[in-house]
Write an enzyme that holds these catalytic residues in place. Structure first.
Site, PDB file in Angstrom:
ATOM      1  N   HIS A  58      59.117   4.158 -18.977  1.00 38.93           N
ATOM      2  CA  HIS A  58      59.832   3.196 -19.821  1.00 38.93           C
ATOM      3  C   HIS A  58      60.325   3.863 -21.101  1.00 38.93           C
ATOM      4  O   HIS A  58      61.519   3.788 -21.437  1.00 38.93           O
ATOM      5  CB  HIS A  58      58.886   2.038 -20.151  1.00 38.93           C
ATOM      6  CG  HIS A  58      59.507   0.961 -20.976  1.00 38.93           C
ATOM      7  ND1 HIS A  58      59.954  -0.225 -20.440  1.00 38.93           N
ATOM      8  CD2 HIS A  58      59.754   0.869 -22.312  1.00 38.93           C
ATOM      9  CE1 HIS A  58      60.447  -0.987 -21.392  1.00 38.93           C
ATOM     10  NE2 HIS A  58      60.324  -0.348 -22.544  1.00 38.93           N
ATOM     11  N   GLU A  59      59.423   4.525 -21.815  1.00 40.56           N
ATOM     12  CA  GLU A  59      59.793   5.137 -23.091  1.00 40.56           C
ATOM     13  C   GLU A  59      60.655   6.382 -22.900  1.00 40.56           C
ATOM     14  O   GLU A  59      61.559   6.641 -23.702  1.00 40.56           O
ATOM     15  CB  GLU A  59      58.538   5.473 -23.892  1.00 40.56           C
ATOM     16  CG  GLU A  59      57.755   4.265 -24.350  1.00 40.56           C
ATOM     17  CD  GLU A  59      58.591   3.305 -25.190  1.00 40.56           C
ATOM     18  OE1 GLU A  59      59.454   3.772 -25.954  1.00 40.56           O
ATOM     19  OE2 GLU A  59      58.384   2.087 -25.069  1.00 40.56           O
ATOM     20  N   HIS A  94      64.219   5.263 -22.623  1.00 40.35           N
ATOM     21  CA  HIS A  94      64.817   4.958 -23.934  1.00 40.35           C
ATOM     22  C   HIS A  94      65.301   6.242 -24.607  1.00 40.35           C
ATOM     23  O   HIS A  94      66.445   6.328 -25.073  1.00 40.35           O
ATOM     24  CB  HIS A  94      63.782   4.292 -24.844  1.00 40.35           C
ATOM     25  CG  HIS A  94      63.493   2.863 -24.522  1.00 40.35           C
ATOM     26  ND1 HIS A  94      64.482   1.938 -24.277  1.00 40.35           N
ATOM     27  CD2 HIS A  94      62.312   2.194 -24.437  1.00 40.35           C
ATOM     28  CE1 HIS A  94      63.919   0.761 -24.040  1.00 40.35           C
ATOM     29  NE2 HIS A  94      62.615   0.888 -24.118  1.00 40.35           N
TER      30      HIS A  94
END
Length: 217
Positions: A17-18, A21
Site C-alpha cells: 500500500h505505502e 503511494h
C-alpha cells in the site's frame, strides 16, 4: 495459527500500500519518498504501531504515511488524487491476484491437476487472509477521514477555507475514527463495499478458470 497467517498478511498489505503511494509520487516527479528511504518493500519502514494493532483487532487500519511533496507535480490536484488512490488500488490488485490464485488452486485440485495436502491448504489459507486484509485495507482507506487516503482526495475538492478547517481539526478526526472502529459504526458500510469488490473478483476468477473443473461453484 490464526496470527501466524494474519501477521504476514498485514505486513505485506500495508507495505505494498505505502510503496504504491511512494512509487506513483516518484513517477510524477516527486523524489521525497525515495529520499526518505520509503520507496522500499521493507515492512519495518512502513509500519505504524497503532494502525497495525487496528489491523489485528478490526482487520482495518493504516501504515505510516509516505511523505510526498505535491509541489513537484505538474498538476497538483491530479497528482494528489493519483498518489492517494495508488495505495488502495494496489491492495485491490494484489488481493484480486490472490483470489485468482485461490480459484485456480481449487479448480486444479478438483480437476486432478494439483494434489491436495497440507502445503496446498497452507498456501490457500495464507492467500485467503492476505486477500481479505488487502481488500479491507483498500476500502477502509478510501473513507474521507484523516489520516486515511480518502481524506486527501476529498481535500482537493474543498475550497481553501474548508481545507484550513479540515487540517485544523485533523487530530480530532483521528480520535473520532478510533471511536468509530471501536463501536463498529463503520462495519456495515465497509463490509458492504468489501463484499461488492470481493464477490466481483471471485466471479471474474471463476469465469476465467471455468474450463478447468466441471461443477465448480
Amino acid at each position: 495459527m490464526f496470527y501466524l497467517y494474519l501477521i504476514p498478511g498485514i505486513l505485506f498489505a500495508i507495505t505494498l500500500h505505502e510503496f504504491a503511494h511512494g512509487f506513483v509520487s516518484w513517477k510524477l516527479g516527486d523524489p521525497t519518498a525515495r529520499n526518505a528511504g520509503r520507496l522500499t518493500l521493507n515492512p519495518l519502514s512502513h509500519l505504524d504501531p497503532l494502525g497495525a494493532i487496528c489491523m489485528l483487532l478490526f482487520h482495518m487500519g493504516w501504515a505510516k504515511p509516505v511523505p510526498i511533496n505535491p509541489w513537484y507535480y505538474k498538476n497538483k490536484k491530479l497528482g494528489i488524487i493519483l498518489t492517494s488512490l495508488a495505495g488502495p488500488l494496489m491492495n485491490i490488485l494484489t488481493g484480486g491476484i490472490s483470489i485468482f490464485v485461490m480459484v485456480w488452486m481449487e479448480m486444479a485440485v478438483r480437476g486432478g491437476m494439483l494434489a491436495a495436502g497440507n502445503t496446498v491448504d497452507t498456501i490457500y489459507t495464507v492467500l485467503y487472509y492476505f486477500s481479505v486484509l488487502s481488500i479491507n485495507l483498500a476500502v477502509f482507506n478510501l473513507i474521507p477521514i484523516p489520516p486515511l487516503d480518502g481524506s486527501k482526495i476529498l481535500i482537493t475538492f474543498l475550497p481553501p477555507k474548508a481545507q484550513e478547517w479540515f487540517f485544523q481539526f485533523e487530530r480530532f478526526f483521528m480520535i473520532a475514527l478510533m471511536a468509530c472502529l471501536y463501536v463498529g459504526v463503520l462495519d456495515t458500510p465497509i463490509n458492504a463495499f468489501y463484499t461488492l469488490i470481493e464477490e466481483g473478483i471471485w466471479r471474474l476468477a471463476i469465469m476465467a478458470f471455468s474450463g478447468m473443473s466441471a461443477g465448480f461453484i
